[in-house]
Write an enzyme that holds these catalytic residues in place. Structure first.
Site, mmCIF file in Angstrom:
data_model
loop_
_atom_site.group_PDB
_atom_site.id
_atom_site.type_symbol
_atom_site.label_atom_id
_atom_site.label_comp_id
_atom_site.label_asym_id
_atom_site.label_seq_id
_atom_site.Cartn_x
_atom_site.Cartn_y
_atom_site.Cartn_z
ATOM 1 N N HIS A 142 0.813 -1.217 0.000
ATOM 2 C CA HIS A 142 0.000 0.000 0.000
ATOM 3 C C HIS A 142 0.849 1.271 0.000
ATOM 4 O O HIS A 142 0.346 2.360 -0.303
ATOM 5 C CB HIS A 142 -0.981 -0.003 1.186
ATOM 6 C CG HIS A 142 -0.368 0.262 2.520
ATOM 7 N ND1 HIS A 142 -0.059 -0.748 3.406
ATOM 8 C CD2 HIS A 142 -0.006 1.410 3.135
ATOM 9 C CE1 HIS A 142 0.447 -0.226 4.510
ATOM 10 N NE2 HIS A 142 0.495 1.081 4.368
ATOM 11 N N ASP A 172 0.244 -7.645 1.426
ATOM 12 C CA ASP A 172 0.592 -6.220 1.536
ATOM 13 C C ASP A 172 2.106 -6.011 1.533
ATOM 14 O O ASP A 172 2.637 -5.150 2.240
ATOM 15 C CB ASP A 172 -0.023 -5.597 2.787
ATOM 16 C CG ASP A 172 0.037 -4.066 2.749
ATOM 17 O OD1 ASP A 172 0.013 -3.511 1.632
ATOM 18 O OD2 ASP A 172 0.105 -3.442 3.815
ATOM 19 N N GLY A 246 3.400 6.189 7.940
ATOM 20 C CA GLY A 246 4.788 6.452 7.553
ATOM 21 C C GLY A 246 5.718 5.384 8.092
ATOM 22 O O GLY A 246 6.790 5.143 7.536
ATOM 23 N N ASN A 247 5.326 4.732 9.192
ATOM 24 C CA ASN A 247 6.087 3.584 9.699
ATOM 25 C C ASN A 247 5.876 2.352 8.828
ATOM 26 O O ASN A 247 6.658 1.399 8.885
ATOM 27 C CB ASN A 247 5.655 3.224 11.129
ATOM 28 C CG ASN A 247 6.401 4.008 12.185
ATOM 29 O OD1 ASN A 247 5.813 4.818 12.873
ATOM 30 N ND2 ASN A 247 7.695 3.784 12.308
ATOM 31 N N SER A 248 4.812 2.342 8.033
ATOM 32 C CA SER A 248 4.487 1.182 7.205
ATOM 33 C C SER A 248 5.669 0.778 6.340
ATOM 34 O O SER A 248 6.268 1.610 5.643
ATOM 35 C CB SER A 248 3.290 1.496 6.306
ATOM 36 O OG SER A 248 2.126 1.677 7.068
ATOM 37 N N LEU A 303 -8.881 -22.179 -5.025
ATOM 38 C CA LEU A 303 -9.980 -23.017 -5.517
ATOM 39 C C LEU A 303 -10.543 -22.453 -6.812
ATOM 40 O O LEU A 303 -11.020 -23.198 -7.676
ATOM 41 C CB LEU A 303 -11.105 -23.085 -4.477
ATOM 42 C CG LEU A 303 -10.790 -23.787 -3.149
ATOM 43 C CD1 LEU A 303 -11.965 -23.617 -2.190
ATOM 44 C CD2 LEU A 303 -10.500 -25.265 -3.380
ATOM 45 N N GLY A 304 -10.492 -21.133 -6.920
ATOM 46 C CA GLY A 304 -11.069 -20.499 -8.101
ATOM 47 C C GLY A 304 -12.532 -20.128 -7.905
ATOM 48 O O GLY A 304 -13.328 -20.188 -8.843
#
Length: 394
Positions: A142, A172, A246-248, A303-304
């Site tokens: 992200h 992520d 911002g730590n992400s 599985l779809g």
């Protein structure tokens, strides 16, 4: 009169009188003794006063020398200040200090730039971890999602353009690269050894470059938390170390300086909660990073199907209701249809979508597993070969 009567008397004086005759007068020794005692007492008091004044000045100077600067104590104060500086240098470093010094050089700031009304603009920022000296950096998906231009600011202050290597929205995570060599790297640890109560240290750029290199510390609050965010389910470490926007993408470290997680999420004020940050366990991240490095994506068994949890009181059925079947997927080949309800997968009872993920995470692409579905009042058993199906947001 006997002439020798006064031979032993010392205090005898002769005094002349007007008639010319001599008169003997005795002087009292007690008067002189009193005068001498008085003089001694006064001298003692003076000496005691001087001594007390000197002692008091010394005590005041010693106790309050850091508060009162006078010509008398100035040199003493300066000497003590120098001693204090020397002692401060000699203080032992804490584990947090050592971790900050070791890991911070490998933490970078990342800016996400995209085309806007006024040209290329900053649309987001985050942190990243250099894990390969040739410029490879891991961060959150992200942080760089939708970017037309990515820039990286190294701990040295140098800013470099970055290229995207691969992303994985489900975890992520993303890998980017800058054109540089011999960069400082962070050491990955083993998140399976992490225990509740262990020291946790977060490093990153909360709120952007202005606060780059910020270090916060806390403990590991919980393990293997499952958090649903943006349509994905994350298996994360929970910490009370301060993690802010911002730590992400930055590292969560143990007290030996090893990265045990990648900071990703925070439940904040909107949930009326404090001290609830989350990091993707590094053991889970390692395989994803390798796959992104090798293939630019992550292959996961699927599985779809697309569906949702359902409970039918009428038929006493609980499972995952299938809304859509992906054409060409393992489910499609096995004959699964929309409106079917999956009630069991790989011999595990299914009551919600998360149960499907738990089963699939234990398999790989190409595995065949048993599946029970409920269709029109009947239970049907089929075998599904897991395939790599590109996911989409639903």
């Amino acid at each position: 009169m006997d002439e020798n009567r006064f031979d032993s008397v010392k205090d005898v004086k002769w005094k002349n009188v007007s008639d010319g005759k001599g008169e003997i007068k005795f002087t009292n020794r007690r008067t002189k003794a009193k005068l001498k005692g008085l003089f001694k007492g006064v001298a003692f008091i003076l000496i005691a006063a001087v001594s007390g004044g000197v002692s008091g000045a010394y005590i005041v100077n010693k106790k309050y020398s850091n508060k009162a600067y006078t010509p008398i104590n100035q040199s003493l104060i300066e000497s003590k200040d120098e001693d204090a500086k020397t002692k401060a240098v000699d203080l032992p470093k804490t584990n947090i200090t050592k971790v900050a010094e070791t890991v911070s050089p490998a933490v970078v700031g990342i800016s996400n730039k995209a085309e806007g009304y006024f040209g290329v603009q900053d649309v987001g920022s985050g942190s990243g971890i250099i894990f390969d000296p040739n410029g490879y950096i891991v961060t959150n998906n992200h942080v760089i999602e939708g970017a037309t231009k990515i820039t990286v600011k190294l701990s040295s202050g140098k800013t470099l353009p970055a290229t995207l290597i691969g992303t994985d929205p489900r975890s992520d995570l993303a890998v980017i690269k800058v054109d540089a060599q011999n960069l400082p790297v962070a050491k990955f640890g083993d998140s399976s050894k992490v225990k509740v109560g262990d020291i946790a240290i977060a490093i990153g750029n909360p709120l952007g470059e202005e606060f780059s290199g910020s270090v916060t510390a806390g403990i590991i609050s919980a393990l293997n938390r499952k958090i649903q965010y943006g349509g994905a389910i994350y298996k994360v470490l929970q910490t009370d170390a301060a993690i802010n926007p911002g730590n992400s993408g930055g590292p969560l470290c143990n007290e030996t300086g090893e990265v045990i997680g990648i900071n990703s999420l925070k439940i904040g004020a909107e949930a009326n909660a404090e001290g609830m940050g989350f990091a993707i366990g590094i053991n889970e991240a390692k395989d994803i990073i390798k796959s992104l490095m090798d293939y630019g994506k992550v292959s996961r068994p699927s599985l779809g199907i697309y569906g949702q949890g359902v409970v039918s009181e009428k038929n006493n059925i609980q499972g995952v209701y299938i809304r859509e079947v992906v054409q060409g997927s393992g489910a499609s080949v096995a004959g699964i249809k929309p409106t079917d309800i999956i009630i069991e997968l790989d011999k595990k009872k299914i009551t919600k979508v998360e149960d499907l993920s738990d089963v699939l995470d234990k398999h790989k692409v190409g595995d065949t597993i048993q599946c029970k579905i409920w269709r029109n009042g009947k239970t049907i058993e089929v075998n599904i070969t897991l395939s790599d199906v590109k996911e989409k947001n639903r």
